[in-house]
Design an enzyme around this catalytic site. Structure first.
Site, PDB file in Angstrom:
ATOM      1  N   LYS A  16      42.376  38.561  41.980  1.00 34.55           N
ATOM      2  CA  LYS A  16      41.691  38.944  40.747  1.00 34.55           C
ATOM      3  C   LYS A  16      40.535  39.887  41.078  1.00 34.55           C
ATOM      4  O   LYS A  16      39.742  39.608  41.979  1.00 34.55           O
ATOM      5  CB  LYS A  16      41.176  37.681  40.042  1.00 34.55           C
ATOM      6  CG  LYS A  16      40.378  37.902  38.766  1.00 34.55           C
ATOM      7  CD  LYS A  16      38.870  37.915  38.975  1.00 34.55           C
ATOM      8  CE  LYS A  16      38.325  36.780  39.775  1.00 34.55           C
ATOM      9  NZ  LYS A  16      36.876  36.994  40.130  1.00 34.55           N
ATOM     10  N   GLY A 109      38.941  35.707  43.690  1.00 33.60           N
ATOM     11  CA  GLY A 109      39.648  34.597  43.062  1.00 33.60           C
ATOM     12  C   GLY A 109      40.733  33.968  43.895  1.00 33.60           C
ATOM     13  O   GLY A 109      41.657  33.369  43.336  1.00 33.60           O
ATOM     14  N   ASP A 145      37.210  30.568  37.066  1.00 38.98           N
ATOM     15  CA  ASP A 145      38.165  31.663  37.259  1.00 38.98           C
ATOM     16  C   ASP A 145      39.619  31.236  37.086  1.00 38.98           C
ATOM     17  O   ASP A 145      40.507  32.081  36.982  1.00 38.98           O
ATOM     18  CB  ASP A 145      38.005  32.279  38.658  1.00 38.98           C
ATOM     19  CG  ASP A 145      36.855  33.257  38.741  1.00 38.98           C
ATOM     20  OD1 ASP A 145      36.198  33.497  37.715  1.00 38.98           O
ATOM     21  OD2 ASP A 145      36.607  33.784  39.842  1.00 38.98           O
TER      22      ASP A 145
END
EC number: 2.7.1.148
Length: 293
Positions: A16, A109, A145
């Protein structure tokens, strides 16, 4: 459910990238309110699962060593929460293989993506056909997240990470990612963040028709965690400056709480050449080129 003992189920866990990350407030429980534009890359960790006598996690890959010795891995936490929420929906044991290709504690992430991939795998194995909204409560319990990683699509995210607005039309971006090889504690970066009430994203001004327009809009955005992260690890600023000077770089910035930085490039050829050049300047850094999903 009793899948074949030899059946192996696969799920990618894409990295991410926060193209923009504005911290716009803090709740009474200490959680930070954020507004972010996130994209996900072809670069990913990989999970496979097979029915087994007990739940176990096998770690491989270039960054597996960073997770060995953990008291409790987030992938196993995700599986335990799924079992708790949906009892008797999975085999009594699962052998999970995690190929850890993404740096640990790097602001992209990795752990959250792994947990989200585990939830997607559990959903498939269970045959329950749950939606992202069905799984969001579990995801948020694992971390802010995880809900966005559960979707793994370009999206505006706000709240503490639970409000996700997927963007159906968004050009593929060519990125160069780099990390100095030094883990950064998200908690430490938030503790260093002095201003918690910052201006929000100007979504109405966004033009996502083409890459140049995106980069121009991004120039008016920020990563509010970048300054405290640079105080924590000054090397981040040097790497961003170097990447930003590479030919074809439209924007260089830090992702999440760091220390991974990214550069947006106009073409895959420019990104490839930039990655090669940057790698020579930073031989000890992790450098990767990837397109967005």
């Amino acid at each position: 459910m009793s899948p074949s003992p030899n059946a192996e189920w696969y799920e990618p866990a894409p990295a991410k990238i926060n193209l923009a990350l504005h911290i716009v407030g803090q709740r009474s429980n200490g959680y930070h309110e954020l507004e972010s534009l996130c994209v996900f890359t072809q670069l990913c960790d990989e999970l496979t699962v097979q029915a087994s006598e007990k739940d176990e996690l096998v770690l491989t890959g270039p960054f597996a060593a960073g997770l060995r010795g953990e008291r409790s891995n987030i992938v196993l936490k995700a599986l335990a929460l799924f079992r708790q929420k949906f009892p008797d929906s999975l085999p009594s044991g699962l052998k999970i293989k995690l190929i850890k290709a993404l740096p640990v504690a790097a602001g992209i992430g990795g752990g959250s993506a792994d947990a989200a991939a585990m939830l997607r795998l559990a959903n498939r194995l269970s045959g329950l056909n749950l939606t992202v909204n069905d799984l969001k409560e579990i995801a948020l319990e694992l971390g802010a997240d995880v809900p966005m990683c559960l979707l793994s699509r370009t999206a505006f995210v706000d709240g503490v990470g639970e409000h996700i607005e997927a963007l159906p039309e968004f050009p593929t971006l060519q990125l160069v990612l780099a990390n100095p090889g030094k883990p950064v504690s998200t908690a430490d970066i938030f503790r260093k963040l002095r201003e918690k009430q910052n201006p929000p994203l100007k979504r109405d001004a966004a033009d996502f028709g083409h890459i140049t327009a995106i980069s121009m809009w991004l120039e008016g955005t920020r990563n509010d965690l970048q300054k405290p992260a640079i105080e924590y690890l000054p090397e981040i600023a040097d790497m961003m400056a170097d990447l930003g000077e590479q030919k074809g770089c439209l924007l260089s910035r830090m992702s999440g709480s760091g220390a991974t930085i990214f550069g947006v490039f106009g073409s895959s050829a420019e990104a490839m050449l930039a990655a090669q050049s940057f790698r020579k300047n930073w031989p000890h850094a992790w450098v990767a080129q990837s397109a967005t999903l």
